[in-house]
Write an enzyme that holds these catalytic residues in place. Structure first.
Site, PDB file in Angstrom:
ATOM      1  N   HIS A 127      98.643 -10.772  56.851  1.00  0.00           N
ATOM      2  CA  HIS A 127      98.093 -11.521  55.726  1.00  0.00           C
ATOM      3  C   HIS A 127      99.238 -12.220  55.007  1.00  0.00           C
ATOM      4  O   HIS A 127     100.413 -12.051  55.351  1.00  0.00           O
ATOM      5  CB  HIS A 127      97.331 -10.604  54.772  1.00  0.00           C
ATOM      6  CG  HIS A 127      95.963 -10.235  55.276  1.00  0.00           C
ATOM      7  ND1 HIS A 127      94.938 -11.154  55.384  1.00  0.00           N
ATOM      8  CD2 HIS A 127      95.464  -9.053  55.722  1.00  0.00           C
ATOM      9  CE1 HIS A 127      93.868 -10.560  55.868  1.00  0.00           C
ATOM     10  NE2 HIS A 127      94.150  -9.281  56.083  1.00  0.00           N
ATOM     11  N   ASP A 157      99.242 -18.575  52.203  1.00  0.00           N
ATOM     12  CA  ASP A 157      97.878 -19.030  52.471  1.00  0.00           C
ATOM     13  C   ASP A 157      97.659 -20.469  52.010  1.00  0.00           C
ATOM     14  O   ASP A 157      97.203 -21.323  52.777  1.00  0.00           O
ATOM     15  CB  ASP A 157      96.866 -18.134  51.752  1.00  0.00           C
ATOM     16  CG  ASP A 157      96.464 -16.922  52.571  1.00  0.00           C
ATOM     17  OD1 ASP A 157      96.914 -16.796  53.721  1.00  0.00           O
ATOM     18  OD2 ASP A 157      95.692 -16.093  52.057  1.00  0.00           O
TER      19      ASP A 157
END
Length: 376
Positions: A127, A157
């Site tokens: 992540h 992200d």
């Protein structure tokens, strides 16, 4: 511009949202659920997931030949494909770059992953926080002597992932309009996070960056580039780096201590921060803003997500809007001549029949897909 987005989480839908905000026709292909089945535990409620705004949705069963053929036909009519799966997933579905470019030689095939399409970690789960770790950025963020601080998921992200995927596919689309040939865009959040650290690596190369957290100009090490608690427990940010801005800040804040004149004496930064913290705790956040905000002293209130949409500057620019009863950031950037449409709310569970009709499917073909159970 016509874009096919294969449903995923995080940076891929954000990239699709940005392109849809700016006027692209984006069709999101979602997984068709079996009769009576319910979606699994989702991190984001699809009914209110802002990242999915302004798209039309087609729910396909890609395990059925009819669903797979429908997806291929949509891809053949698109300018750009966006997908955010692990390397090899699209190939196993029969929707990889080779198949896409064979059917549509001008296709820009945008791939969004954490580690990239190749490399020792390419098949590993991860992540934002993991991808950020490899760039040098996470190590650099935090207070002296404390552990690294997680900067939400803004860096890997959103910045290194979604933003650079948008840049990549638009660059490839521009090139394809000249060459007539599409290509694959391999957007990796590790690469993007590293790219966002370019200025810090510049400072390091110039000998102006120390590895210890909280000891540099832009990481909170300087007393004049940090956040400070005020009398009411709220915070302000200050950033008067240039000498003239720093002098104005001292003047307007009523700081007459001569030690503050040595702005660039790094050895004094910790002590000056302590003194400045005490001084700024003598007034509330709003009192300091009334005195300093809007001047060249480079001061702003640290707003929470309830306060930010109400700030006069954000209201004047329309930085936040309300769509479907949900307050959210407005499309950006702004253009002098072109005004994007107001974003539309997410439309989960749409039948997709109207989408297929617009993309050249006949009513007979749509009916056949329904009978085969390939479309929602």
């Amino acid at each position: 511009m016509k874009i096919i987005e294969f449903a995923a989480l995080g940076p891929c839908p954000m990239a699709a949202m940005i392109l849809a905000d700016l006027g692209a026709e984006v069709v999101r292909i979602e997984r068709k659920l079996a009769p009576g089945a319910k979606p699994g535990a989702e991190l984001f409620d699809p009914q209110i997931d802002i990242l999915n705004r302004s798209r039309r949705v087609v729910s396909l069963d890609l395990k059925k030949p009819e669903g797979l053929d429908t997806a291929r036909r949509l891809v053949a009519g698109a300018d750009i494909l966006l997908e955010g799966f692990r390397p090899g997933v699209m190939e196993r579905l029969g929707l990889g770059p080779d198949e896409g470019l064979a059917a549509n030689p001008r296709l820009v095939y945008g791939r969004m992953t954490g580690w990239g399409q190749h490399g020792p970690l390419a098949q590993s789960a991860g992540h934002d926080i993991n991808y950020l770790s490899l760039s040098g950025a996470l190590h650099a963020i935090g207070e002296p002597g404390r552990k690294p601080v997680v900067p939400l998921n803004l860096v890997a992200d959103c910045g290194g992932g979604a933003m650079l995927l948008v840049v990549g596919v638009l660059a490839a689309l521009t090139e394809a309009r000249h060459s007539g040939q599409g290509q694959v865009v391999d957007a990796a959040m590790t690469d993007g996070s590293a790219l966002l650290m370019t200025m810090m690596y510049t400072l390091k190369a110039m000998g102006q960056w120390q590895q210890a957290r909280g000891s540099n100009l832009l990481d909170g090490g300087a007393h004049f580039y940090d956040t400070y608690r005020c009398a009411d427990g709220r915070y302000i940010s200050i950033g008067p780096i240039e000498p003239q801005f720093y002098a104005l800040f001292l003047e307007k804040a009523g700081i007459t201590d001569p030690d503050f004149q040595a702005q660039w004496n790094r050895s004094q930064w910790p002590e000056l921060r302590s003194r400045l913290a005490l001084h700024l705790e003598t007034r509330t956040r709003d009192e300091w803003c009334a005195l300093l905000e809007g001047t060249d002293a480079c001061v702003a209130p640290v707003l929470d997500m309830d306060e930010a949409p109400k700030h006069p500057h954000n209201q004047a620019r329309g930085t936040f809007i309300e769509v479907g009863g949900i307050v959210q950031p407005a499309p950006a950037p702004r253009f002098s001549r072109s005004t994007p449409d107001t974003p539309r709310p997410p439309t989960p569970g749409a039948s997709g029949a109207d989408v297929l009709a617009d993309w050249g499917f006949s009513p007979t073909e749509v009916d056949a897909l329904r009978r085969a159970g390939a479309i929602q």
